[in-house]
Motif scaffolding. Sequence first.
Motif, PDB file in Angstrom:
ATOM      1  N   LEU A 193       0.794  -1.252  -0.062  1.00 48.51           N
ATOM      2  CA  LEU A 193      -0.127  -0.068   0.126  1.00 48.51           C
ATOM      3  C   LEU A 193       0.942   1.240  -0.059  1.00 48.51           C
ATOM      4  CD1 LEU A 193      -2.691  -1.144   2.552  1.00 48.51           C
ATOM      5  CD2 LEU A 193      -3.100  -0.604   0.140  1.00 48.51           C
ATOM      6  N   GLY A 194       1.929   1.280   0.816  1.00 45.89           N
ATOM      7  CA  GLY A 194       2.719   2.388   0.946  1.00 45.89           C
ATOM      8  C   GLY A 194       3.740   2.617  -0.336  1.00 45.89           C
ATOM      9  N   GLN A 195       3.896   1.451  -1.168  1.00 42.09           N
ATOM     10  CA  GLN A 195       4.491   1.463  -2.523  1.00 42.09           C
ATOM     11  C   GLN A 195       3.596   2.066  -3.295  1.00 42.09           C
ATOM     12  OE1 GLN A 195       6.168  -2.381  -2.818  1.00 42.09           O
ATOM     13  NE2 GLN A 195       7.696  -2.038  -2.014  1.00 42.09           N
ATOM     14  N   LEU A 196       2.339   1.733  -3.404  1.00 39.84           N
ATOM     15  CA  LEU A 196       1.143   2.119  -4.319  1.00 39.84           C
ATOM     16  C   LEU A 196       1.281   3.662  -4.264  1.00 39.84           C
ATOM     17  CD1 LEU A 196      -1.229   1.712  -6.466  1.00 39.84           C
ATOM     18  CD2 LEU A 196      -2.577   1.305  -4.318  1.00 39.84           C
ATOM     19  N   GLN A 197       0.945   3.994  -3.161  1.00 43.46           N
ATOM     20  CA  GLN A 197       0.498   5.568  -2.605  1.00 43.46           C
ATOM     21  C   GLN A 197       1.972   6.448  -3.107  1.00 43.46           C
ATOM     22  OE1 GLN A 197       0.063   5.205   1.388  1.00 43.46           O
ATOM     23  NE2 GLN A 197      -2.137   4.583   1.359  1.00 43.46           N
ATOM     24  N   ASP A 198       3.043   5.907  -3.013  1.00 41.82           N
ATOM     25  CA  ASP A 198       4.049   6.654  -3.361  1.00 41.82           C
ATOM     26  C   ASP A 198       4.327   6.608  -4.885  1.00 41.82           C
ATOM     27  OD1 ASP A 198       5.210   7.167  -0.890  1.00 41.82           O
ATOM     28  OD2 ASP A 198       6.474   5.584  -0.763  1.00 41.82           O
ATOM     29  N   PHE A 199       4.169   5.581  -5.649  1.00 41.71           N
ATOM     30  CA  PHE A 199       4.179   5.599  -7.067  1.00 41.71           C
ATOM     31  C   PHE A 199       3.120   6.259  -7.863  1.00 41.71           C
ATOM     32  CE2 PHE A 199       2.941   3.470 -11.218  1.00 41.71           C
ATOM     33  CZ  PHE A 199       4.109   3.230 -11.629  1.00 41.71           C
ATOM     34  N   ALA A 200       2.075   6.142  -6.955  1.00 48.29           N
ATOM     35  CA  ALA A 200       0.800   7.111  -7.562  1.00 48.29           C
ATOM     36  C   ALA A 200       0.902   8.451  -7.424  1.00 48.29           C
ATOM     37  CB  ALA A 200      -0.608   6.872  -6.928  1.00 48.29           C
ATOM     38  N   ALA A 201       1.653   9.039  -6.181  1.00 44.21           N
ATOM     39  CA  ALA A 201       1.963  10.482  -6.066  1.00 44.21           C
ATOM     40  C   ALA A 201       3.103  10.818  -7.046  1.00 44.21           C
ATOM     41  CB  ALA A 201       2.581  10.773  -4.637  1.00 44.21           C
ATOM     42  N   HIS A 202       3.902   9.937  -7.469  1.00 50.38           N
ATOM     43  CA  HIS A 202       4.892  10.203  -8.407  1.00 50.38           C
ATOM     44  C   HIS A 202       4.440  10.352  -9.802  1.00 50.38           C
ATOM     45  CE1 HIS A 202       8.999  10.472 -10.072  1.00 50.38           C
ATOM     46  NE2 HIS A 202       8.908   9.507 -11.165  1.00 50.38           N
ATOM     47  N   ARG A 203       3.713   9.771 -10.109  1.00 49.39           N
ATOM     48  CA  ARG A 203       2.919   9.573 -11.457  1.00 49.39           C
ATOM     49  C   ARG A 203       1.787  10.481 -11.765  1.00 49.39           C
ATOM     50  NH1 ARG A 203       5.824   6.714 -15.536  1.00 49.39           N
ATOM     51  NH2 ARG A 203       7.236   5.170 -14.135  1.00 49.39           N
ATOM     52  N   LEU A 204       1.010  10.950 -10.627  1.00 49.57           N
ATOM     53  CA  LEU A 204      -0.302  11.737 -10.847  1.00 49.57           C
ATOM     54  C   LEU A 204      -0.120  13.143 -10.173  1.00 49.57           C
ATOM     55  CD1 LEU A 204      -2.732   8.680 -10.001  1.00 49.57           C
ATOM     56  CD2 LEU A 204      -1.834   9.600 -12.410  1.00 49.57           C
ATOM     57  N   ALA A 205       0.026  14.107 -10.976  1.00 48.96           N
ATOM     58  CA  ALA A 205       0.058  15.514 -10.511  1.00 48.96           C
ATOM     59  C   ALA A 205      -1.148  15.721  -9.981  1.00 48.96           C
ATOM     60  CB  ALA A 205       0.304  16.536 -11.592  1.00 48.96           C
ATOM     61  N   ASP A 206      -2.382  15.235 -10.544  1.00 46.54           N
ATOM     62  CA  ASP A 206      -3.953  15.628  -9.794  1.00 46.54           C
ATOM     63  C   ASP A 206      -3.621  14.908  -8.182  1.00 46.54           C
ATOM     64  OD1 ASP A 206      -4.615  16.759 -11.996  1.00 46.54           O
ATOM     65  OD2 ASP A 206      -5.953  14.850 -12.619  1.00 46.54           O
ATOM     66  N   LEU A 207      -3.199  13.810  -8.093  1.00 48.88           N
ATOM     67  CA  LEU A 207      -3.056  13.052  -6.705  1.00 48.88           C
ATOM     68  C   LEU A 207      -2.260  13.942  -6.039  1.00 48.88           C
ATOM     69  CD1 LEU A 207      -3.709  11.069  -4.682  1.00 48.88           C
ATOM     70  CD2 LEU A 207      -1.481  10.004  -5.516  1.00 48.88           C
ATOM     71  N   ARG A 208      -0.937  14.693  -6.241  1.00 46.12           N
ATOM     72  CA  ARG A 208      -0.214  15.516  -5.579  1.00 46.12           C
ATOM     73  C   ARG A 208      -1.193  16.728  -5.169  1.00 46.12           C
ATOM     74  NH1 ARG A 208       3.534  13.986  -9.257  1.00 46.12           N
ATOM     75  NH2 ARG A 208       3.323  15.940 -10.461  1.00 46.12           N
ATOM     76  N   ASP A 209      -1.821  17.251  -6.001  1.00 46.09           N
ATOM     77  CA  ASP A 209      -2.654  18.573  -5.885  1.00 46.09           C
ATOM     78  C   ASP A 209      -3.549  18.235  -4.896  1.00 46.09           C
ATOM     79  OD1 ASP A 209      -1.020  19.868  -7.742  1.00 46.09           O
ATOM     80  OD2 ASP A 209      -2.604  19.590  -9.291  1.00 46.09           O
ATOM     81  N   ALA A 210      -4.590  16.937  -5.073  1.00 47.15           N
ATOM     82  CA  ALA A 210      -5.546  16.638  -3.994  1.00 47.15           C
ATOM     83  C   ALA A 210      -4.947  16.681  -2.528  1.00 47.15           C
ATOM     84  CB  ALA A 210      -6.131  15.363  -4.456  1.00 47.15           C
ATOM     85  N   VAL A 211      -3.743  15.890  -2.582  1.00 43.54           N
ATOM     86  CA  VAL A 211      -3.240  15.614  -1.204  1.00 43.54           C
ATOM     87  C   VAL A 211      -2.816  17.083  -0.617  1.00 43.54           C
ATOM     88  CG1 VAL A 211      -1.129  14.602   0.167  1.00 43.54           C
ATOM     89  CG2 VAL A 211      -2.284  13.274  -1.460  1.00 43.54           C
TER      90      VAL A 211
END
Length: 220
Positions: free
Chosen positions: A88-106
């Motif tokens: 789960l931690g790896q998934l969250q980190d990978f998604a944050a690296h790939r998805l600007a929308d996720l970084r913005d949402a966080v």
Amino acid sequence: MSEFVEEPVYAQLARVGKALSSPVRLRLLDLLDQGERSVEQLADDAGVGLKNTSAQLQQLRAAHLIVARRDGNRVLYRLADRDVSTFLGQLQDFAAHRLADLRDAVGELLEEPAEWAPVTAEELQRQLDNPAVLVVDVRSAAEYAAGHLPGAISVPGRQLRDRLDDLPVDREIVAYCQGPYCVASPQAVRLLREHGRRARSLAGGATRWRRTGQPLETSL
């Protein structure tokens, strides 16, 4: 070109992807990463109907991401093993690296200015014996008792304003809550800074600390 025929290997791999394809199921996994819970507790904590929560849990069980046990009349759920938490931690980190929308949402969720750069678990581990650093757990007293960072003191977020005078002005305060999307520690940092304290939050909270293999203490 021959038509693709679904192979059993890919069909089995897809089971995990399917289990992770629901925001509700991802939220339930995050909650279970914090500890064992009943379906009623999960429904309440996730803000999801009981029937829907139960159905989502069955899908997670089918993918062997969670397990259940009976405790009297209750059924308690937990992650299948530590590997699920790590994934789960790896998934969250990978998604944050790939998805600007996720970084913005966080960023919108946590509302932490860039200059408040959170402390990483690795950074904090090196600072635990530093008398100039004070670690503050802003989760509930029960969560603190179940497992907290070594040397941390408990100041639940709801009590923080009333207990400001108990916190020193000459030490850097590292506040933490539960997981990577928990807003309690950024809110605590904001309040502490407004009242003259040097404060930052712990990136990823207690969940990230545990995922990196760092120890927890209990008060039970």
